[in-house]
Design a protein around this motif. Structure first.
Motif, PDB file in Angstrom:
ATOM      1  N   UNK A   1       4.550   5.278   2.595  1.00  0.00           N
ATOM      2  CA  UNK A   1       5.268   4.130   2.038  1.00  0.00           C
ATOM      3  C   UNK A   1       5.091   2.836   2.824  1.00  0.00           C
ATOM      4  N   UNK A   2       4.315   2.869   3.936  1.00  0.00           N
ATOM      5  CA  UNK A   2       4.032   1.611   4.614  1.00  0.00           C
ATOM      6  C   UNK A   2       2.985   0.836   3.814  1.00  0.00           C
ATOM      7  N   UNK A   3       2.929  -0.473   4.025  1.00  0.00           N
ATOM      8  CA  UNK A   3       2.097  -1.337   3.177  1.00  0.00           C
ATOM      9  C   UNK A   3       0.638  -0.912   3.146  1.00  0.00           C
ATOM     10  N   UNK A   4       0.036  -0.745   4.319  1.00  0.00           N
ATOM     11  CA  UNK A   4      -1.372  -0.356   4.367  1.00  0.00           C
ATOM     12  C   UNK A   4      -1.560   1.063   3.855  1.00  0.00           C
ATOM     13  N   UNK A   5      -0.653   1.973   4.239  1.00  0.00           N
ATOM     14  CA  UNK A   5      -0.760   3.363   3.801  1.00  0.00           C
ATOM     15  C   UNK A   5      -0.696   3.503   2.290  1.00  0.00           C
ATOM     16  N   UNK A   6       0.200   2.741   1.659  1.00  0.00           N
ATOM     17  CA  UNK A   6       0.311   2.777   0.200  1.00  0.00           C
ATOM     18  C   UNK A   6      -0.963   2.265  -0.454  1.00  0.00           C
ATOM     19  N   UNK A   7      -1.473   1.136   0.041  1.00  0.00           N
ATOM     20  CA  UNK A   7      -2.691   0.570  -0.537  1.00  0.00           C
ATOM     21  C   UNK A   7      -3.866   1.527  -0.385  1.00  0.00           C
ATOM     22  N   UNK A   8      -4.000   2.123   0.793  1.00  0.00           N
ATOM     23  CA  UNK A   8      -5.094   3.079   1.010  1.00  0.00           C
ATOM     24  C   UNK A   8      -4.963   4.280   0.073  1.00  0.00           C
ATOM     25  N   UNK A   9      -3.744   4.793  -0.053  1.00  0.00           N
ATOM     26  CA  UNK A   9      -3.539   5.968  -0.906  1.00  0.00           C
ATOM     27  C   UNK A   9      -3.901   5.660  -2.357  1.00  0.00           C
TER      28      UNK A   9
ATOM     29  N   UNK B   1       0.264  15.779  -2.007  1.00  0.00           N
ATOM     30  CA  UNK B   1       0.639  14.760  -1.033  1.00  0.00           C
ATOM     31  C   UNK B   1      -0.625  14.184  -0.425  1.00  0.00           C
ATOM     32  N   UNK B   2      -0.631  12.879  -0.236  1.00  0.00           N
ATOM     33  CA  UNK B   2      -1.723  12.217   0.461  1.00  0.00           C
ATOM     34  C   UNK B   2      -1.270  12.003   1.906  1.00  0.00           C
ATOM     35  N   UNK B   3      -1.964  12.658   2.834  1.00  0.00           N
ATOM     36  CA  UNK B   3      -1.495  12.733   4.217  1.00  0.00           C
ATOM     37  C   UNK B   3      -2.561  12.175   5.163  1.00  0.00           C
ATOM     38  N   UNK B   4      -2.171  11.307   6.102  1.00  0.00           N
ATOM     39  CA  UNK B   4      -3.128  10.804   7.101  1.00  0.00           C
ATOM     40  C   UNK B   4      -3.617  11.915   8.019  1.00  0.00           C
ATOM     41  N   UNK B   5      -4.851  11.754   8.491  1.00  0.00           N
ATOM     42  CA  UNK B   5      -5.470  12.765   9.348  1.00  0.00           C
ATOM     43  C   UNK B   5      -4.633  13.120  10.559  1.00  0.00           C
TER      44      UNK B   5
END
Length: 261
Positions: free
Chosen positions: A132-140, A193-197
């Motif tokens: 839900x952070x700005x960059x994380x949402x855009x990347x997802x 779920x889209x999860x960071x490495x």
């Protein structure tokens, strides 16, 4: 004569020290955040730098702002905790003389599920949780577009998109941004779920279990950052050489399977 010999020996000793890349066990202070990249420093970068005669001292942080501010202030020599795009955004806001020194092995977001085993199995109406952070949402969202699951407004900058910029969603996916720390638990009730490495590896999940992996461009590569004035200094050159070394690469292959360049 003895004094002359002693003096010559001292001069030779000083010359040898000056020629040494590190002098006498020079210490490099590295900043990072708790998680996978602190382990990369400890298990891969540190041994490679020790082979060059350097000691490595690690300073751990809880956010991405302080390690950059401390780097600019000279409290640490380098940091490894961010992607190129994060550094660019940080410098736009704070205007600090910090630059990328070199890329480090990186992997992107992954699409994970407890119940599905293939992209072809994703049913209509699936629930997908994303950061839900700005960059994380855009990347997802860009990641979902890479996979052909949605399309986004082409006029919006790559990393400025939000849910309101979704133009088509053929499978009527329910996309829910949540806190990163909640992404893995959300798999118990959601479909995907889209999860960071970083969170995948620190939670002892397997990167290979992802249904799909994000395609990383240059902006999303993790980097080592240094002060602009330091990038040609011996310690900075040593860091670049360490990351290119066999010692570093072998450690990545042994301890961090799935990492790429």
């Amino acid at each position: 004569m003895k004094m002359k010999v002693l003096g010559l020996m001292m001069i030779v000793g000083l010359l040898l020290t000056a020629c040494s890349p590190t002098g006498s066990n020079e210490t490099i202070k590295m900043g990072t955040t708790a998680g996978i990249y602190s382990k990369v420093i400890d298990q891969a970068l540190k041994p490679a730098l020790e082979e060059q005669g350097y000691d490595v001292e690690v300073e751990s942080y809880v956010d991405l702002i302080e390690p950059n501010k401390d780097l600019a202030d000279g409290k640490i020599d380098a940091n490894m905790n961010q992607q190129q795009i994060s550094l660019d955004q940080f410098n736009e806001e704070y205007d600090l003389p910090i630059v990328a020194l070199t890329e480090v092995p990186s992997v992107g977001l992954g699409l994970y599920s407890n119940s599905l085993t293939s992209m072809d199995d994703i049913p209509n109406g699936s629930w997908i949780t994303i950061p839900n952070d700005e960059l994380g949402t855009a990347r997802a969202l860009r990641f979902l577009e890479q996979q052909g699951l949605i399309t986004l407004d082409p006029d919006v900058p790559t990393y400025a998109v939000t849910e309101k910029h979704i133009e088509s969603n053929p499978k009527n996916l329910n996309i829910q941004p949540i806190l990163i720390a909640q992404l893995i638990p959300s798999m118990a009730s959601g479909d995907l779920a889209i999860i960071p490495d970083n969170y995948v590896m620190v939670n002892e999940m397997e990167l290979k279990d992802a249904l799909a992996h994000e395609e990383l461009g240059e902006a999303l590569q993790y980097i080592v950052a240094v002060r602009e004035e330091d990038r040609e200094k011996d310690f900075a050159i040593a860091i670049k050489e360490a990351i290119a070394s066999e010692t570093f690469q072998e450690a990545i292959e042994e301890h961090f399977q799935g990492f790429g360049k």
